[in-house]
Design an enzyme around this catalytic site. Structure first.
Site, PDB file in Angstrom:
ATOM      1  N   HIS A 338      38.685 -46.540  20.768  1.00  0.00           N
ATOM      2  CA  HIS A 338      37.544 -45.787  19.996  1.00  0.00           C
ATOM      3  C   HIS A 338      37.203 -44.471  20.755  1.00  0.00           C
ATOM      4  O   HIS A 338      36.270 -43.813  20.589  1.00  0.00           O
ATOM      5  CB  HIS A 338      36.189 -46.638  20.163  1.00  0.00           C
ATOM      6  CG  HIS A 338      36.064 -47.903  19.264  1.00  0.00           C
ATOM      7  ND1 HIS A 338      35.548 -47.660  17.991  1.00  0.00           N
ATOM      8  CD2 HIS A 338      36.523 -49.120  19.324  1.00  0.00           C
ATOM      9  CE1 HIS A 338      35.512 -48.661  17.472  1.00  0.00           C
ATOM     10  NE2 HIS A 338      36.181 -49.593  18.216  1.00  0.00           N
ATOM     11  N   LYS A 526      22.793 -38.670  16.609  1.00  0.00           N
ATOM     12  CA  LYS A 526      23.730 -39.703  16.997  1.00  0.00           C
ATOM     13  C   LYS A 526      23.392 -39.678  18.644  1.00  0.00           C
ATOM     14  O   LYS A 526      22.612 -38.641  19.003  1.00  0.00           O
ATOM     15  CB  LYS A 526      24.951 -38.845  16.711  1.00  0.00           C
ATOM     16  CG  LYS A 526      24.900 -37.158  17.048  1.00  0.00           C
ATOM     17  CD  LYS A 526      26.034 -36.595  16.782  1.00  0.00           C
ATOM     18  CE  LYS A 526      26.409 -36.344  15.369  1.00  0.00           C
ATOM     19  NZ  LYS A 526      27.659 -37.030  14.797  1.00  0.00           N
ATOM     20  N   ARG A 527      24.062 -40.175  19.289  1.00  0.00           N
ATOM     21  CA  ARG A 527      23.823 -40.126  20.991  1.00  0.00           C
ATOM     22  C   ARG A 527      24.128 -38.690  21.186  1.00  0.00           C
ATOM     23  O   ARG A 527      24.817 -38.002  20.770  1.00  0.00           O
ATOM     24  CB  ARG A 527      24.865 -41.178  21.485  1.00  0.00           C
ATOM     25  CG  ARG A 527      24.547 -42.697  21.254  1.00  0.00           C
ATOM     26  CD  ARG A 527      23.290 -42.955  22.156  1.00  0.00           C
ATOM     27  NE  ARG A 527      23.365 -43.091  23.335  1.00  0.00           N
ATOM     28  CZ  ARG A 527      23.363 -43.932  24.133  1.00  0.00           C
ATOM     29  NH1 ARG A 527      23.523 -45.154  23.532  1.00  0.00           N
ATOM     30  NH2 ARG A 527      23.256 -43.727  25.615  1.00  0.00           N
ATOM     31  N   LYS A 532      29.388 -33.839  21.605  1.00  0.00           N
ATOM     32  CA  LYS A 532      28.834 -33.855  20.138  1.00  0.00           C
ATOM     33  C   LYS A 532      28.082 -32.451  19.886  1.00  0.00           C
ATOM     34  O   LYS A 532      27.663 -32.082  18.721  1.00  0.00           O
ATOM     35  CB  LYS A 532      27.900 -35.163  19.963  1.00  0.00           C
ATOM     36  CG  LYS A 532      28.615 -36.299  19.986  1.00  0.00           C
ATOM     37  CD  LYS A 532      27.677 -37.598  19.877  1.00  0.00           C
ATOM     38  CE  LYS A 532      28.303 -38.932  19.718  1.00  0.00           C
ATOM     39  NZ  LYS A 532      28.942 -39.406  18.443  1.00  0.00           N
ATOM     40  N   THR A 634      30.808 -42.212  12.138  1.00  0.00           N
ATOM     41  CA  THR A 634      30.536 -43.047  11.109  1.00  0.00           C
ATOM     42  C   THR A 634      29.218 -42.542  10.266  1.00  0.00           C
ATOM     43  O   THR A 634      28.726 -42.817   9.271  1.00  0.00           O
ATOM     44  CB  THR A 634      30.311 -44.725  11.354  1.00  0.00           C
ATOM     45  OG1 THR A 634      29.407 -44.780  12.084  1.00  0.00           O
ATOM     46  CG2 THR A 634      31.342 -45.353  11.630  1.00  0.00           C
ATOM     47  N   LYS A 638      27.593 -42.124   6.326  1.00  0.00           N
ATOM     48  CA  LYS A 638      26.323 -42.446   5.873  1.00  0.00           C
ATOM     49  C   LYS A 638      25.617 -41.252   5.116  1.00  0.00           C
ATOM     50  O   LYS A 638      24.964 -41.246   4.036  1.00  0.00           O
ATOM     51  CB  LYS A 638      25.339 -42.972   6.911  1.00  0.00           C
ATOM     52  CG  LYS A 638      25.749 -44.009   7.512  1.00  0.00           C
ATOM     53  CD  LYS A 638      25.132 -44.358   9.088  1.00  0.00           C
ATOM     54  CE  LYS A 638      25.949 -45.423   9.894  1.00  0.00           C
ATOM     55  NZ  LYS A 638      25.476 -45.360  11.165  1.00  0.00           N
TER      56      LYS A 638
HETATM   57  C1  LIG Z   1      25.693 -44.546  12.492  1.00  0.00           C
HETATM   58  C2  LIG Z   1      24.880 -44.702  13.687  1.00  0.00           C
HETATM   59  C3  LIG Z   1      25.534 -44.102  14.663  1.00  0.00           C
HETATM   60  C4  LIG Z   1      26.948 -43.454  14.898  1.00  0.00           C
HETATM   61  O1  LIG Z   1      26.691 -41.998  14.664  1.00  0.00           O
HETATM   62  P1  LIG Z   1      27.689 -41.213  14.664  1.00  0.00           P
HETATM   63  O2  LIG Z   1      27.345 -39.736  14.164  1.00  0.00           O
HETATM   64  O3  LIG Z   1      28.853 -41.552  14.302  1.00  0.00           O
HETATM   65  O4  LIG Z   1      28.019 -40.858  16.297  1.00  0.00           O
HETATM   66  C5  LIG Z   1      24.720 -44.260  16.061  1.00  0.00           C
HETATM   67  N1  LIG Z   1      23.585 -45.021  15.991  1.00  0.00           N
HETATM   68  C6  LIG Z   1      22.887 -45.347  14.876  1.00  0.00           C
HETATM   69  C7  LIG Z   1      21.547 -45.891  14.915  1.00  0.00           C
HETATM   70  C8  LIG Z   1      23.540 -45.357  13.717  1.00  0.00           C
HETATM   71  O5  LIG Z   1      23.008 -46.008  12.763  1.00  0.00           O
END
Ligand SMILES: *Cc1c(COP(=O)(O)O)cnc(C)c1O
Length: 791
Positions: A338, A526-527, A532, A634, A638
């Protein structure tokens, strides 16, 4: 549900409510009503759950081992997948219960950090929905990921004891408990089974989470002897193992307890598989056949210790020769990588491994010896063998162990899988190219569209004239016939406005800030991580702020910039980025010269439940990682599925998003992996700083006193990293200054283009229509066909 089923559901519900509480209906609380609804649904699915188990008993199955499952809430999702969401809502309303208020009673099961854990949860949903026999194995942490509060702009962490009021979605199965033995400790691993309801197909798979407990609740002899602390010490020591989820994302913990957790759930899971195998095939038991019935997918490096554990159980407890056990393991394990960040590839010191399981360490040594012999036979020199070594310098290299034994190694997006072959694992690719493959990540359209965006769901169903797209997402392509239909494009625009208004209301309630729902909603959630690059986004906001101050009549479409995300508690710079976002928000939002045109929001405690409200309301999806660093992402998917346009680099799955929906329908910017590789040795961020006035202005603002970090040196640290060499490394490791101008221009372009409502809406529709590829249904079928060979 027909009338009969509806009546029966209502009757069961009232019965459960009474049985659980002994109260009159009027006296029941929201919690009572929520608990009774869980119980009723658990009753409703029980038969299908047992049926699915029975049917799969003697079948080949896949097992998903993951240290994280970021599930979120289950009530709404289960009702959606059962196809009874609206009916149950109406039914409750008829007896005077507001569904939303009891839905809000549920705490997130936040047993994961971010993308990796959420992926595992999406895979479970998709496997059940595609009628695939997939069992999930993980850890039942008593504390999920910490709850984030923002105090004076700083992140403050609080405990997240999500099961303190019970857990309506698990069944404790004492009869399947296992003993896990560490070097100096033994504990009981007790499984809690959660149902994974397939989408309207009668399938209920199982997610089995292990909880660590002592053998005896406490020591009576000691208690009677007034040694109260000692009496509970052993209990605490056992419970410690599954007490907390490590909140590190992409950083290895390097802690004894963390390795113990990993061994704990892997050992229990392996024992479970072997025991079940012996029970299901009692007469003609042949262990050579074990691999015919089992395939184990290792979600990142965390569960790799399952490999020596399987060999241990086969050799020590079932009298199999090491060579044969080795062969079995070689057919059973598959590994998913990952990340390419070195700090996240787990390596454990021999001492630590010795402390956890001396026998597994011995087996790892044996495997390493075999590897070295094999490579020597092929004529490799010591130096050539070095990068493959599983044991070197008294450390165990987990990824090398998984690649050597595993029959499959996959990355999670095309570009990422390519980088694994070219760079991260290039030595392995040279000798075992056949193992390498790609499985681009996906998301479940049930949670991330059907549940979280019912307005868009109804729109799609109406336009396609069917709702079969919900588990066949490629059908979204059919929406393309409306690309030139202005009425439809306006309808789509209006749905987005509805979702933005709902989010604005939620933000007002939760963050206390009023936002203009007509402004562009530009969202980065995101984190928090340097790679990022949330700070690139923030620096650009400072730039805009300064421009607007100088020229209040500047041609600019009002924009609300929304951030959300947690920083690992020990990650100093990430916490500085949170403070910076909040400080810029404070200054901008309180400045009457600009705050009609721009606002900055940092939403508190970003998690699955908040995410379900944010993704549907976004106009712009910020995916701005340094090219080559984000394995897949991911969140980007979304956003796309909910009709936001991607402002992103050519990184991770962004590459495939641009390919599917067309780059011209999104906003690509920044240097590519190849371009960065070319300048890597000569890059000097100071040049960008001194030659570009805009860059100089925003970077200097970090230390000018305009933004205040309360003497924490957070902002000075970010400033230093951007322009000064540190610890022998050049500054700006993540190329913010290199990409700043490109980002600025692309932001300006989208800000202008947003005003052409129809053209913008057309791009949204184009993205939605081409999001089918990013369904985790597609991903999971790819795993099943190419790796697991199950159907
Ligand atoms: C989808 C999701 C992530 C992943 O987000 P990325 O932008 O791909 O890092 C992290 N936390 C939550 C709560 C999510 O739903």
């Amino acid at each position: 549900m027909d009338k009969l089923a509806k009546d029966k559901f209502a009757e069961q519900y009232m019965e459960n409510l009474q049985r659980i509480t002994l109260k009159r209906f009027e006296d029941t609380s929201n919690k009572d009503r929520y608990d009774a609804l869980c119980a009723t649904i658990m009753g409703l699915i029980n038969k299908d759950w047992r049926g699915t188990k029975a049917k799969a008993r003697k079948e080949r199955k896949a097992y998903y081992l993951s240290a994280e499952f970021l599930i979120g809430r289950s009530l709404g999702n289960n009702l959606i997948n059962l196809g009874i969401y609206e009916e149950v809502k109406d039914l409750l309303s008829e007896i005077g219960i507001d569904f939303e208020s009891i839905e809000d009673y549920e705490d997130d099961a936040a047993l994961g950090n971010g993308g990796l854990g959420r992926l595992a949860a999406c895979f479970m949903d998709s496997a059940a929905s595609q009628n695939l026999s997939l069992v999930g194995y993980g850890v039942r942490y008593r504390e999920g990921i910490f709850k984030q509060e923002i105090e004076k702009g700083f992140q403050v962490e609080h405990g997240d004891s999500w099961i303190k009021d019970g857990d309506g979605w698990s069944i404790r199965v004492d009869s399947d408990a296992k003993i896990v033995k560490f070097r100096d400790q033994q504990v009981k691993a007790v499984p809690y089974d959660m149902p994974v309801v397939g989408f309207e197909n009668g399938v209920v798979n199982t997610l089995r989470l292990w909880q660590s407990e002592p053998f005896e609740e406490f020591d009576f002899a000691k208690f009677n002897n007034f040694e109260y602390d000692d009496a509970v010490a052993e209990k605490n020591r056992a419970e410690d193992i599954t007490r907390v989820l490590y909140p590190n994302d992409m950083q290895k913990a390097g802690k004894l307890l963390r390795l113990k957790q990993q061994y704990f759930f892997c050992s229990a899971s392996i024992q479970d598989m072997v025991e079940t195998y012996k029970r299901d095939f009692p007469t003609d038991l042949k262990f050579e056949e074990f691999a015919r019935y089992h395939v184990i997918q290792l979600n990142d490096t965390h569960p790799i210790i399952a490999i020596p554990e399987l060999i241990r159980v086969l050799v020590d407890e079932n009298g199999i020769f090491f060579e044969d056990a080795f062969k079995i393991a070689s057919k059973v394990f598959a590994f998913t990588n990952h990340t390419v960040l070195q700090e996240a590839l787990e390596r454990w010191s021999e001492d630590l491994m010795q402390e956890v399981s001396p026998r597994c360490l011995e087996i790892i040594e044996q495997i390493d010896k075999k590897l070295v012999e094999e490579l020597k036979e092929r004529g490799f020199s010591e130096a050539q063998i070095a990068p493959y070594r599983i044991m070197a310098n008294n450390t165990v290299h987990m990824a090398n162990l998984a690649i050597y034994i595993g029959f499959s190694v996959n990355g999670v997006a095309e570009i990422h899988s390519q980088i694994l072959k070219d760079d991260t694992f290039k030595e392995w690719y040279r000798i075992s190219s056949e193992k390498f493959n790609n499985k681009t990540n996906g998301i479940t359209p049930r949670r991330w569209l059907v549940y979280s965006n019912r307005e868009l769901t109804n729109f799609i169903t109406e336009k396609l004239g069917t709702d079969t797209w919900k588990n066949n997402l490629d059908q979204l392509k059919g929406l393309e016939k409306y690309l030139d239909d202005e009425k439809v494009l306006e309808e789509l625009w209006d749905i987005k406005q509805t979702k933005k208004k709902q989010l604005a209301k939620y933000i007002l309630e939760n963050e206390g800030i009023k936002v203009d729902s007509k402004s562009i909603f530009d969202i980065q959630i995101k984190r928090i991580h340097e790679y990022k690059r949330q700070h690139l986004n923030i620096l650009h906001i400072i730039y805009l702020y300064h421009q607007l101050k100088k020229n209040p009549d500047m041609d600019f479409t009002p924009t609300t910039f929304i951030f959300g995300g947690k920083a690992a508690p020990g990650y100093f710079r990430a916490k500085g980025m949170i403070k910076l976002a909040n400080e810029v928000a404070r200054v901008v939002n309180n400045d009457p010269d600009v705050n009609k045109k721009m606002k900055v929001i940092f939403v508190e405690n970003y998690r699955v439940t908040y995410a379900e409200k944010l993704f549907p309301a976004a106009d712009v999806s910020e995916q701005i990682s340094t090219a080559g660093k984000e394995a897949s992402g991911t969140g980007n998917m979304k956003f796309m599925l909910n009709g936001a346009l991607t402002l992103g680099t050519l990184d991770g799955a962004n590459v495939e998003i641009f390919a599917e929906a067309g780059e011209e329908n999104n906003y690509r910017f920044g240097a590519t992996v190849e371009e960065l590789a070319e300048i890597a040795d000569s890059y000097n961020p100071f040049e960008y700083y001194s030659k570009d006035e805009n860059i100089k202005d925003v970077v200097d603002s970090l230390v000018s006193g305009e933004f205040k970090d309360n003497d924490t040196y957070y902002f000075l640290d970010i400033y230093n990293e951007l322009i000064k060499p540190q610890n022998g490394e050049r500054g700006d490791q993540y190329y913010l200054l290199k990409d700043f101008e490109s980002y600025r221009q692309t932001q300006a372009k989208l800000n202008k283009e947003y005003r052409n409502k129809l053209e913008w809406s057309r791009k949204c529709l184009k993205n939605i229509a081409n999001a089918g590829f990013f369904s985790s249904d597609r991903t999971i079928v790819n795993y099943a066909d190419d790796i697991w060979k199950i159907d």
